[in-house]
Scaffold this active site. Structure first.
Site, PDB file in Angstrom:
ATOM      1  N   GLU A  82       0.917  -1.366  -0.044  1.00  8.38           N
ATOM      2  CA  GLU A  82       0.002   0.199  -0.026  1.00  8.38           C
ATOM      3  C   GLU A  82       0.841   1.283  -0.019  1.00  8.38           C
ATOM      4  OE1 GLU A  82      -2.936   0.090  -0.541  1.00  8.38           O
ATOM      5  OE2 GLU A  82      -3.491  -1.985  -0.063  1.00  8.38           O
ATOM      6  N   SER A 120     -46.226 -16.875 -22.501  1.00  4.03           N
ATOM      7  CA  SER A 120     -47.645 -16.167 -22.763  1.00  4.03           C
ATOM      8  C   SER A 120     -47.838 -15.171 -21.665  1.00  4.03           C
ATOM      9  CB  SER A 120     -48.799 -17.313 -22.374  1.00  4.03           C
ATOM     10  OG  SER A 120     -48.571 -18.331 -23.583  1.00  4.03           O
TER      11      SER A 120
END
Length: 677
Positions: free
Chosen positions: A84, A355
């Site tokens: 980091e 449908s």
């Protein structure tokens, strides 16, 4: 001339340098005046149900146990700094060399891949800010970074970072992460374990070994190599850690899943859109988000899916319920297990609706002169299309009436031939336009098969469309968020619920809704069972609805005047549903859900608009029913379009082909509906 130009350039550089110096001095002066910021902040965002009850907390919560640096393994500290911020102890919050290096690399690659944030900057961003990419956020980040470096020691900053950084799975801080992944304290971490944890915060979703072991291990190996290159560890230690087999704690993520996990994600994304932030910024922003979720409905939808589908089945399911009067989504289930798959099939997936798409077709037909008794022949039919193409649809199990049937019967029996004939009459392009009126945004091809739901759409679109029928044809703004309050308690968003624009004809919307109750009515049985016959015994009141299926999809969508719900069941890989029982799951889930949530509610009726009349009709002939008809059903028509002639097919044998000279006495049902004329 050149001397004058050089002089102006020099003056410009001096002025620009002066501005930069003044800005930097100003940052430090203001930072000093503001004083030290807190090292911890509770930035959890809380979500509330429609009744104001909190149901989920997400984001950066304070670590459950704060540990000092001497309680963290040196390997974990070194691994974190190596990946980091290797120059953490050498800078005052900003790594200038790293910043310029990242700028050069980004220019070379024409990208923004290289970042230059120091550990202090990350800490400031995670504690006090959002992750939005704006200049204002960067300026605020600079102020907080300076304040942290100005008032706290490096050890305090590093300790605060390690105690608040997010490691995924709800674990905030190195101690919580160590116990979650390895069931041990942070002071007991090995080098290999420390490197694994150090790689997670960059992307908790992507680099968690519980989510993606391969990516997590690859990143762990990279961190170990970085540590070796920086001489933080020896080559021998590198090799040992590289080959170490990690033993993870057995976890049950299902225990962490709260009610409405899919709903939570949907609301967070909606709030992010409203606030123009990314979702992570909202999660960690400390907001109070008030939603449209109704806890009972959400719980019931989740339970019905869980209880209905066999645990051995790999089939997926999703569902969504809407209040048709407000557009508020009251329940969402995006899959059978959020822990196994957070992919939301209710809002993100698109499937063929079969449908269940037919009601939109029949609304278009009502606009063009159809009514409940419009008769068309139901028999195998080949449709000739342009350029010599043909289309030959079929009915389920090849059942046909082989005689004319009415629109009411076609809907109740889900006759495909009737639907395609109607689509050819309406015009596929007009059906697409009608679908747009119902709020569909998905691409829809104007083809004959669109009548049978051949295009892919989302459950959210389908339920929204049905909601417009339930509310009488008004436009709906479907939503999950009603109010957002920030950390300071200020209301920064408050949704105004206003009546939507009238999009559909309310008379036709009501007539179609009533026709859709026919799927549960055996009186409309002409040549096969109505499609809702298996649900009739499960229902406690009248609902309007439509089921649908394809080879790989099973749908059920229906509504009462106050609630619209849709359920989809199918396999993610679109494989054919071959187990008969799996084809009934959607109907069973829907029927049980609707019955359970309506149990203590009064039995509502759909309000009949002015200009609509109801008359008893013989389903076989489509004419007004007489006392001699074996069955009759009240059907609704726009006033002036109701049938005039009476059925003479069912007259007694001694009165062949004779229409009654006197109007038969009105039935009780007919008298009741006269009250609405």
């Amino acid at each position: 001339m050149s001397k004058q130009r050089n002089r102006r350039s020099f003056q410009f550089i001096l002025i620009l340098s002066g501005i930069c110096i003044a800005f930097v001095i100003g940052v430090y002066v203001v930072s000093f005046l503001l004083g030290p910021p807190p090292l911890t902040m509770n930035q959890q965002t809380t979500l509330y149900t429609s009744s104001g009850e909190p149901f989920s907390e997400v984001g950066n919560k304070q670590t459950e146990k704060w540990v000092e640096l001497d309680q963290v393994a040196d390997e974990a500290i070194q691994a974190t700094l190596a990946v980091e911020d290797r120059h953490f102890y050498d800078h005052r919050g900003f790594d200038v060399k790293r910043i310029f290096g990242a700028m050069v690399e980004n220019i070379k690659t024409l990208s923004l891949k290289e970042g230059a944030s120091t550990l202090t900057q990350q800490y400031a961003r995670n504690l006090y800010l959002t992750h939005e990419k704006t200049w204002w956020r960067k300026i605020k980040e600079a102020f907080f970074t300076v304040r942290l470096e100005m008032f706290y020691s490096k050890s305090e900053i590093l300790g605060g970072y390690l105690n608040t950084i997010y490691y995924g799975h709800g674990a905030y801080g190195i101690e919580a992460a160590s116990k979650y992944f390895f069931n041990k304290s942070a002071s007991e971490l090995s080098l290999a374990e420390a490197a694994m944890l150090a790689g997670i915060p960059k992307g908790p979703t992507y680099y968690s070994p519980f989510n993606n072991q391969a990516k997590a291990q690859q990143r762990q190996q990279q961190i170990l190599k970085i540590m070796e290159n920086q001489t933080l560890i020896t080559s021998s230690a590198y090799q040992t850690a590289k080959n170490e087999v990690l033993h993870y704690r057995k976890t049950d993520d299902n225990k962490e899943i709260q009610i409405g996990s899919y709903f939570q994600d949907t609301a967070i994304k909606e709030a992010a859109s409203i606030l123009e932030l990314d979702a992570d910024a909202v999660r960690g922003g400390g907001y109070h988000i008030y939603t449209t979720m109704q806890k009972q409905e959400q719980t019931q939808l989740e339970e019905q899916i869980t209880n209905t589908i066999s645990k051995q089945s790999k089939i997926q399911a999703s569902g969504l319920a809407i209040n048709p009067k407000t557009g508020g989504i009251i329940a969402i289930v995006g899959g059978r297990s959020y822990a196994d798959s957070p992919y939301n099939r209710a809002t993100q997936a698109k499937r063929m609706p079969g449908s269940t798409f037919k009601p939109f077709l029949y609304y278009a037909a009502l606009e063009r002169g159809y009514n409940a008794t419009t008769m068309l022949m139901s028999q195998p039919t080949t449709f000739k299309l342009d350029q010599g193409n043909v289309y030959k649809p079929s009915n389920f199990n090849d059942y046909y009436a082989n005689k004319p049937i009415s629109l009411a019967q076609a809907l109740a029996l889900s006759d495909n031939i009737y639907a395609v004939k109607t689509n050819m009459f309406v015009g596929p392009e007009n059906l697409v336009e009608t679908a747009r009126d119902f709020g569909f945004t998905s691409d829809l091809a104007a083809v004959p098969s669109l009548a049978l739901g051949s295009e892919v759409v989302s459950i959210k679109e389908m339920v929204r469309g049905y909601s417009m029928l339930a509310n009488g044809g008004k436009q709906l703004d479907v939503h999950t968020v009603t109010k957002i309050v920030d950390q300071e308690g200020d209301t920064i968003y408050n949704r105004s619920i206003e009546p939507g624009e009238q999009i559909l004809d309310p008379k036709k919307a009501f007539i179609l809704s009533h026709l859709m109750t026919g799927m549960f009515d055996e009186e409309l049985n002409g040549y096969m069972q109505v499609t809702g016959s298996t649900m009739v015994d499960q229902l406690d009141r009248t609902y309007a609805g439509k089921s649908g299926s394809t080879d790989s999809d099973s749908w059920m969508i229906g509504f009462s005047p106050s609630l619209v719900a849709g359920v989809w069941v199918g396999y993610d890989d679109n494989r054919t549903i071959e187990v008969v029982k799996e084809m009934s799951y959607a109907k069973d889930i829907w029927a049980n859900f609707m019955t359970s949530v309506h149990q203590k509610q009064p039995n509502e009726s759909f309000p009949i608009p002015s200009g609509v009349v109801g008359v008893p009709v013989d389903p076989v002939t489509g004419q007004r029913a007489t006392p001699y008809c074996p069955t009759s059903r009240v059907m609704f028509f726009e006033k002036g379009n109701e049938p005039v002639s009476y059925c003479n097919v069912h007259l007694p044998e001694d009165k062949p082909n004779k229409t009654p000279t006197e109007k038969p006495k009105k039935t009780m049902i007919e008298k009741l509906f006269d009250l609405f004329d």
